[in-house]
Design an enzyme around this catalytic site. Structure first.
Site, PDB file in Angstrom:
ATOM      1  N   ASP A 181       0.831  -1.203   0.000  1.00 41.58           N
ATOM      2  CA  ASP A 181       0.000   0.000   0.000  1.00 41.58           C
ATOM      3  C   ASP A 181       0.863   1.251   0.000  1.00 41.58           C
ATOM      4  OD1 ASP A 181      -2.466   1.613   0.419  1.00 41.58           O
ATOM      5  OD2 ASP A 181      -3.294  -0.369   0.749  1.00 41.58           O
ATOM      6  N   HIS A 221      -3.678   5.269   3.641  1.00 37.39           N
ATOM      7  CA  HIS A 221      -4.493   4.302   2.905  1.00 37.39           C
ATOM      8  C   HIS A 221      -4.216   2.891   3.412  1.00 37.39           C
ATOM      9  CE1 HIS A 221      -5.753   1.863  -0.642  1.00 37.39           C
ATOM     10  NE2 HIS A 221      -6.661   2.808  -0.779  1.00 37.39           N
ATOM     11  N   SER A 393     -10.542  -0.992  -2.662  1.00 40.33           N
ATOM     12  CA  SER A 393      -9.424  -1.118  -1.718  1.00 40.33           C
ATOM     13  C   SER A 393      -9.845  -1.756  -0.417  1.00 40.33           C
ATOM     14  CB  SER A 393      -8.882   0.265  -1.356  1.00 40.33           C
ATOM     15  OG  SER A 393      -8.007   0.734  -2.310  1.00 40.33           O
TER      16      SER A 393
END
Lengths: 546, 241
Positions: A181, A221, A393
């Site tokens: 990520d 994220h 995601s």
């Protein structure tokens, strides 16, 4: 006068340029320094000790698949080749054992010169942008440490009947999950990860951009993704693998306009070496590098690397991508296009139907993608509190947590056993469409106390006047010592149907809300010869051929 | 509830057809409808496909020296706004050609000096010459780097021509405590057309542009020195990033 003559001369030069471009367009890209992969010819003479190089998990994976521990793919790149390359083009930023290649920055002229060297097999340019699969989703809301939506938090576990794993003591323990990520900032301090940090279950980390261990400095994220796999809030699980071990790889940098696939490739080898069972990648490459017709699972380097990783026993779970609303793309991104990658689409909450942004299938070569679906809207741990982000995601890590529990439950299974079992457990299986794949994986499928049976839930009958009628059955009979598959699909009250063409590809697919027993009436004129109608409702699938 | 956001145009048509065909089935509420027939037709329109077109907005400033001191300008206040529509024909991944239609509004602000000659020696508090120009240009493009359906990095070289369809001279003066604006059109000294060469370097939507005017801005009979010929500015493409 001179100025007019100069203008005419420039016009002539432009025309000459046009003629040149017309006939020389097969030539190499000119000029500027760019990223190139330099592939080497061989690995002759290198030394390799798998026991020194690999973590014991990686050895175990290979042995369980009956693979030789001395696979030349794992051998190091020849040092003399790297030395020669360094002297000619500078030190490579990434060296890939699997590809037997190194990534360097070169001008096109230098690339052509390198290709003439004996030990260089080929030189190919790479320059692309990797899109985190939440980048284009709805804005993330930070809500402090108060749970912003307790119904959503509960549903992100329950829509996969994930509470059954927890009830049976499966929390992904001993399963190692690598997360690729863009950064994991806040993980060390956030209470959602206290159990992971406290038990030392972040086994390793690497920032491939900065070449350092610390991945907790920028970007959240990955923090959100990690929380959806294994986070906990006051004892409430945010994901299913709360007992798993983690490898955190920072492979992506949001602020760069152009970055490359090299970090993803390097991270796959790193994860393999450190014994990852599962890789969750909520990232994908799209139009910056490829055309949708190249999403065939073979073209991109990352898809090829994913195949190699799968062949070595790693289960790769990748977000389908957020291009569903992009009329010029729509389909899954790469490496989600690879057939050995478990591709996860996103569902809206609370409808549990494809979220509009979620990329659809099929792949460019007509294969089913996404494979499965999960909620794309979740409660996640952000940098400073809790958030409710959206995107594929976050569907992908939900399934990664599911896979970890399933693998813990069946430790002798291979990665593809887990892959197929997840598909088999899903709500629509064996039915599928290109929006939802085979549906939502279900833990109840594996943990039901009674044998699972599939009872007819509807009838397809002649509706008169050249129509077909589909009628829902009320209260289908079942044995007390059986579990009706329909009961584990209690959240899904839709009827799915599709029309398959003579080539067995889906021509049309539909989802219909069920509000009446007489659910559907279809005109026969739309079914030409060789076509099939497949209908699915609550675990039961039926087909009619024409 | 049917989530209308779910449907593409094709989806809407299919949904409509489905409802027509299905007659009066009372329980039928189609939520998702997708028709994949025809999806495999080759695509020819896209940022890096055979054809592509998009509009853009730009602003440029005059640069470089005037022909002589009589045509000095205020550089920061002499500028051009452009709106255009660009077409690109892809020849290969590296080379493209294209053309564009554009509308320019260029404003020249002469400096009020004792040497001033353009458009005349008379001095004002402020003064400007405004040219409104529909134009046509032609360019060749070189793209750098591998890419998919994406504009990427590029260099353009081309030529342009424009018609000075409307020219006005505006001056402001303070006369007896009042600000007086005088606006003139129909002057005999502006040339009818303008032409020159242009160059651009860009990354996706962001473009730096330069142009050099070869033509005279004023008719030879007017015997006026030329304003600076070079313009440098930037453009923003309106296509998706």
């Amino acid at each position: 006068m001179f100025r007019h003559a100069l203008f005419l001369l420039l016009i002539l030069l432009l025309s000459a340029f046009q003629a040149w471009t017309r006939f020389s367009h097969q030539g190499p890209d000119p000029g500027m320094a760019d990223g190139f992969w330099v592939f080497f010819t061989d690995k002759q003479g290198v030394e390799f000790d798998p026991h020194a190089y690999f973590h014991e998990n990686a050895i175990g994976r290979r042995l369980s698949l009956g693979l030789c521990l001395y696979d030349s793919l794992d051998f190091p790149v020849r040092a003399d080749y790297l030395d020669s390359l360094t002297s000619l083009a500078g030190a490579p930023s990434v060296v890939s054992r699997w590809l037997n290649a190194a990534h360097v920055r070169l001008s096109a002229g230098e690339a052509i010169q390198l290709e003439t060297l004996d030990f260089v097999k080929k030189v190919i340019p790479v320059s692309m942008r990797l899109i985190p699969a939440a980048a284009k989703a709805e804005p993330v809301s930070q809500a402090g440490f108060e749970v912003p939506d307790s119904a959503l938090l509960s549903q992100q576990i329950r829509h996969m009947s994930g509470q059954a794993f927890a009830a049976h003591g499966f929390d992904g323990r001993s399963i190692r999950i690598a997360i690729f990520d863009s950064g994991f900032s806040g993980v060390e301090e956030h209470p959602a990860f206290a159990h992971i940090i406290g038990q030392g279950r972040i086994i390793g980390s690497w920032d491939f951009h900065r070449s350092q261990e610390n991945v907790f400095t920028s970007g959240s994220h990955g923090t959100m993704v990690l929380s959806v796999i294994g986070g906990m809030l006051d004892g409430l699980p945010m994901g299913l693998a709360t007992g798993a071990e983690f490898l955190l790889a920072r492979t992506e940098i949001f602020r760069e306009l152009l970055v490359e696939e090299k970090y993803w490739l390097a991270a796959v080898e790193w994860a393999d070496r450190h014994g990852a069972h599962i890789i969750n990648s909520s990232l994908g490459y799209v139009f910056h590098r490829y055309f949708p017709e190249q999403m065939d699972g073979q073209t991109s380097l990352v898809a090829r690397a994913a195949h190699i990783a799968a062949s070595k026993g790693i289960l790769i779970i990748n977000a389908a991508g957020n291009e569903g609303n992009n009329e010029k793309w729509r389909i899954v991104v790469t490496p989600a296009d690879a057939d050995s990658v478990l591709t996860v689409g996103a569902l809206s909450f609370p409808s549990l139907l494809r979220a509009p942004y979620s990329s659809t299938g099929p792949t460019a070569d007509g294969r089913l993608k996404p494979n499965v679906s999960a909620l794309g809207t979740v409660v996640a741990a952000g940098r400073r509190g809790l958030a409710t982000p959206r995107g594929t995601s976050f569907a992908s890590p939900l399934v990664a947590g599911f896979a970890a529990c399933l693998w813990q439950m069946n430790p002798s299974w291979t990665n593809m056993d887990v892959f197929r079992a997840i598909e088999r457990s899903s709500t629509l299986y064996p039915y599928y469409d290109y929006a939802h794949g085979v549906g939502i994986p279900q833990a109840d499928y594996f943990l039901s106390p009674y044998p699972l049976v599939v009872l007819p839930t509807f009838d397809i009958m002649d509706g008169g006047n050249d129509t077909l009628k589909i009628v829902i059955r009320q209260n289908p009979a079942k044995d007390q010592n059986q579990t009706d598959k329909a009961t584990i699909h209690k959240y899904i009250d839709y009827l799915y149907y599709k029309i398959m063409g003579p080539d067995s590809g889906i021509e049309q697919y539909f989802v219909v809300e069920v509000s009446d027993a007489n659910i559907l009436k279809l005109g026969m004129e739309q079914f030409g010869p060789g076509r099939r109608l497949l209908v699915h409702y609550k675990g039961y699938t039926s087909a009619v051929s024409f | 509830m049917i989530d209308l956001n779910r449907f593409t145009m094709k989806g809407y048509l299919l949904l409509f057809a489905c409802l027509l065909v299905s007659g009066s089935a009372p329980g039928q509420r189609v939520i998702i409808a997708e028709d994949l027939r025809g999806d495999d037709e080759p695509r020819v329109y896209g940022m890096n496909r055979t054809h592509y077109s998009h509009s853009y907005l730009g602003v440029s400033f005059l640069a470089g020296p005037p022909e002589d001191r009589g045509a000095e300008i205020h550089y920061r206040r002499s500028w051009s706004l452009q709106y255009g529509y660009r077409y690109k024909l892809r020849i290969s991944n590296v080379f493209s050609v294209g053309t564009e239609l554009s509308l320019h509004r260029t404003s020249y602000r002469p400096r009020q000096t004792e040497y001033k000659q353009v458009p005349g020696p008379a001095m004002h508090d402020t003064e400007k010459l405004v040219f409104v120009q529909p134009g046509l240009s032609y360019y060749k493009r070189i793209n750098f780097g591998q890419r998919g359906d994406y504009i990427g990095r590029f260099f353009d070289a081309g030529a342009y021509g424009a018609w000075n369809v409307h020219v006005r001279h505006i001056s402001f003066d303070e006369i007896e405590g009042e600000r007086v604006k005088v606006r003139r059109t129909g002057m005999d000294y502006p040339a009818a057309f303008e032409y020159g060469v242009l160059a651009r370097v860009g990354f996706s939507n962001f473009v730096i542009r330069g142009s050099y005017r070869f033509s005279e801005l004023f008719r030879s009979s007017a015997d006026l020195p030329e304003f600076p010929r070079l313009m440098i500015g930037f453009e923003m493409g309106t296509h998706p990033f």
